[in-house]
Scaffold this active site. Structure first.
Site, mmCIF file in Angstrom:
data_model
loop_
_atom_site.group_PDB
_atom_site.id
_atom_site.type_symbol
_atom_site.label_atom_id
_atom_site.label_comp_id
_atom_site.label_asym_id
_atom_site.label_seq_id
_atom_site.Cartn_x
_atom_site.Cartn_y
_atom_site.Cartn_z
ATOM 1 N N GLY A 1 0.684 -1.393 -0.036
ATOM 2 C CA GLY A 1 0.065 -0.212 -0.196
ATOM 3 C C GLY A 1 0.739 1.126 0.108
ATOM 4 N N TYR B 1 -8.771 -5.852 0.676
ATOM 5 C CA TYR B 1 -9.061 -5.376 1.928
ATOM 6 C C TYR B 1 -10.560 -5.454 1.992
ATOM 7 C CZ TYR B 1 -4.333 -4.395 3.261
ATOM 8 O OH TYR B 1 -2.774 -4.214 3.681
ATOM 9 N N LYS C 1 -5.294 -14.352 1.912
ATOM 10 C CA LYS C 1 -3.716 -13.873 2.296
ATOM 11 C C LYS C 1 -3.700 -13.658 3.613
ATOM 12 C CE LYS C 1 -0.413 -10.637 0.845
ATOM 13 N NZ LYS C 1 -0.108 -9.877 1.965
ATOM 14 N N GLY D 1 6.854 -13.388 2.359
ATOM 15 C CA GLY D 1 7.600 -12.780 3.856
ATOM 16 C C GLY D 1 9.240 -13.451 3.742
ATOM 17 N N ARG E 1 2.917 -0.062 14.791
ATOM 18 C CA ARG E 1 4.236 -0.078 14.146
ATOM 19 C C ARG E 1 4.908 1.313 14.858
ATOM 20 N NH1 ARG E 1 1.053 -0.524 8.495
ATOM 21 N NH2 ARG E 1 -0.004 -2.707 8.918
ATOM 22 N N HIS F 1 1.798 -10.585 7.011
ATOM 23 C CA HIS F 1 1.791 -9.038 6.472
ATOM 24 C C HIS F 1 3.314 -8.623 6.855
ATOM 25 C CE1 HIS F 1 -1.498 -6.590 5.343
ATOM 26 N NE2 HIS F 1 -0.700 -5.476 5.614
ATOM 27 N N THR G 1 -6.980 -10.235 1.711
ATOM 28 C CA THR G 1 -6.039 -10.190 2.822
ATOM 29 C C THR G 1 -7.094 -10.375 4.044
ATOM 30 O OG1 THR G 1 -4.469 -9.023 1.999
ATOM 31 C CG2 THR G 1 -4.588 -8.644 3.910
ATOM 32 N N SER H 1 -2.433 -3.278 -4.691
ATOM 33 C CA SER H 1 -3.051 -3.043 -3.445
ATOM 34 C C SER H 1 -4.416 -2.450 -3.573
ATOM 35 C CB SER H 1 -1.997 -2.554 -2.162
ATOM 36 O OG SER H 1 -2.641 -2.120 -1.264
ATOM 37 N N ARG I 1 9.148 -5.756 0.000
ATOM 38 C CA ARG I 1 10.137 -4.732 0.480
ATOM 39 C C ARG I 1 11.426 -4.692 -0.730
ATOM 40 N NH1 ARG I 1 8.482 -6.906 5.502
ATOM 41 N NH2 ARG I 1 7.942 -5.047 6.870
#
Length: 406
Positions: free
Chosen positions: A92, A142, A269, A325, A176, A293, A167, A119, A348
């Site tokens: 996102g 979502y 997911k 992941g 976070r 996630h 998801t 996303s 990432r």
């Protein structure tokens, strides 16, 4: 071109030959606030670290003198033909990394012969991304509340998406702390020091202000002002959308309803347990994406690679399993496939490439993984990714399994 990058201080060119090289270069190119979002995780980030360290618990088991001089990386996952078993994960607010992120990631995936999972909270709408694409990609949903899920599914189908990743691991937003300490939010908490940090990244700041592509394009009305309206309405509209996208009341009946409504391929997911995976398949899901996630939700949760074998044992004979992941190396991909995954998602790593050099940076990261996968197969003595199985891996500290004769 793909292997070099230049930072804003005109130092010597960087030699970028690993995903980690791109990570370090991306960190220099992004403000601290944005980097906390791209590279951070929940709480003490044990889940984030665990996704990586889980690969250290497995050894690869090669065979020699196998006589293979070509190695096939092609596969089919989520109903889509791939030149290698690596897809781009949904991330996102990709516009925070690079204003044109979703478009460049889509083009990079196509260039590399793979697919992009867009996303729900993308910086470009699903219709805009489809218009820029020349092949089918994946839409990540979502589910949210009210009529949002139904509306997004109708729009995705009309735009040509036929594979849906739903998801299910975001009943609330993860804690976070790194983002909070850096003031990351909508709107961001600016201080003189943070403003100075933005000034030290003039290209990033200029492009964000000029193009005004941050995120939430699928939940905002873009009809009256194009890209500019994304930022104009961002504070109120994205905050409202985020509240709707939280899934604390989502249950299995909701998934059954989505399965009934969506006529294409549907994957759940955010699964880490074999029982949940089996229930999803019983409801008609075509497969599952084993994911926590990216360590951004519940801390101290099972690393995805550790969850993978049990889920494959439970549903692998009747549904597809994809791993999300911790992938940073081609050997990681090979390990995941040997343990039963049909393909992997990377999030990432592609954002690192995007931050460094846009579309070319993403292609470069995918090229690195492709080369590493090919080299690993050669050294393992395996003809192609379709031939990988559990005889090619063993847990650290255990005796190797017998490797079948080629």
């Amino acid at each position: 071109m793909h292997a070099y990058g230049f930072d804003l201080h005109w130092r010597a060119p960087e030699r970028l030959i690993t995903v980690e090289d791109y990570r370090r270069a991306a960190r220099r190119r992004l403000p601290k606030m944005v980097w906390s979002y791209v590279d951070g995780g929940a709480d003490d980030m044990h889940s984030l670290a665990g996704n990586r360290s889980a690969f250290d618990h497995w050894w690869l088991q090669p065979s020699v003198l196998t006589g293979h001089d070509t190695h096939r990386l092609e596969t089919t996952a989520a109903g889509l033909e791939l030149s290698m078993p690596v897809m781009l994960a949904p991330t996102g607010f990709t516009g925070l990394t690079r204003w044109s992120g979703d478009l460049e990631a889509t083009r990079a995936a196509q260039h590399a012969g793979t697919r992009y999972a867009l996303s729900t909270t993308s910086s470009w709408s699903l219709e805009e991304v489809t218009a820029a694409a020349d092949r089918e990609h994946v839409f990540q949903l979502y589910p949210g509340s009210g009529g949002m899920a139904g509306d997004l599914m109708r729009r995705a189908w009309a735009a040509g998406y036929r594979t849906l990743f739903v998801t299910v691991d975001v009943p609330v937003k993860g804690n976070r702390e790194g983002e909070r300490k850096q003031g990351m939010g909508i709107p961001p908490a600016l201080t003189p020091l943070r403003a100075l940090d933005f000034a030290r990244h003039p290209r990033w700041t200029y492009e964000v202000l000029r193009h005004q592509r941050v995120g939430g394009a699928n939940t905002l009305d873009l009809s009256s002002g194009g890209a500019g309206s994304v930022v104009t309405n961002a504070v109120s509209s994205i905050e409202s959308a985020e509240r709707e996208l939280m899934q604390s009341r989502l249950n299995w009946d909701d998934l059954a309803w989505m399965r009934e409504q969506w006529k294409g391929r549907l994957y759940i997911k955010g699964v880490l347990g074999a029982e949940d995976a089996a229930r999803a398949v019983d409801l008609g899901c075509d497969g599952v994406v084993v994911s926590n996630h990216g360590g951004r939700q519940l801390d101290h949760v099972t690393p995805t690679l550790e969850a993978l074998p049990g889920i494959v044992d439970e549903i692998g004979h009747r549904a597809e399993v994809i791993l999300d992941g911790g992938i940073r190396r081609g050997t990681d991909v090979v390990t995941a496939l040997a343990l039963g995954a049909k393909a992997v998602l990377v999030g990432r790593p592609y954002l690192y490439g995007l931050a460094v050099n846009g579309e070319d940076g993403v292609v470069a990261v995918l090229d690195i993984l492709r080369d590493e996968i090919t080299r690993a197969l050669t050294l393992l003595g395996v003809r192609g990714v379709a031939d990988l199985n559990r005889s090619h891996v063993r847990r650290a500290g255990t005796a190797p399994a017998a490797v079948p004769t080629p």
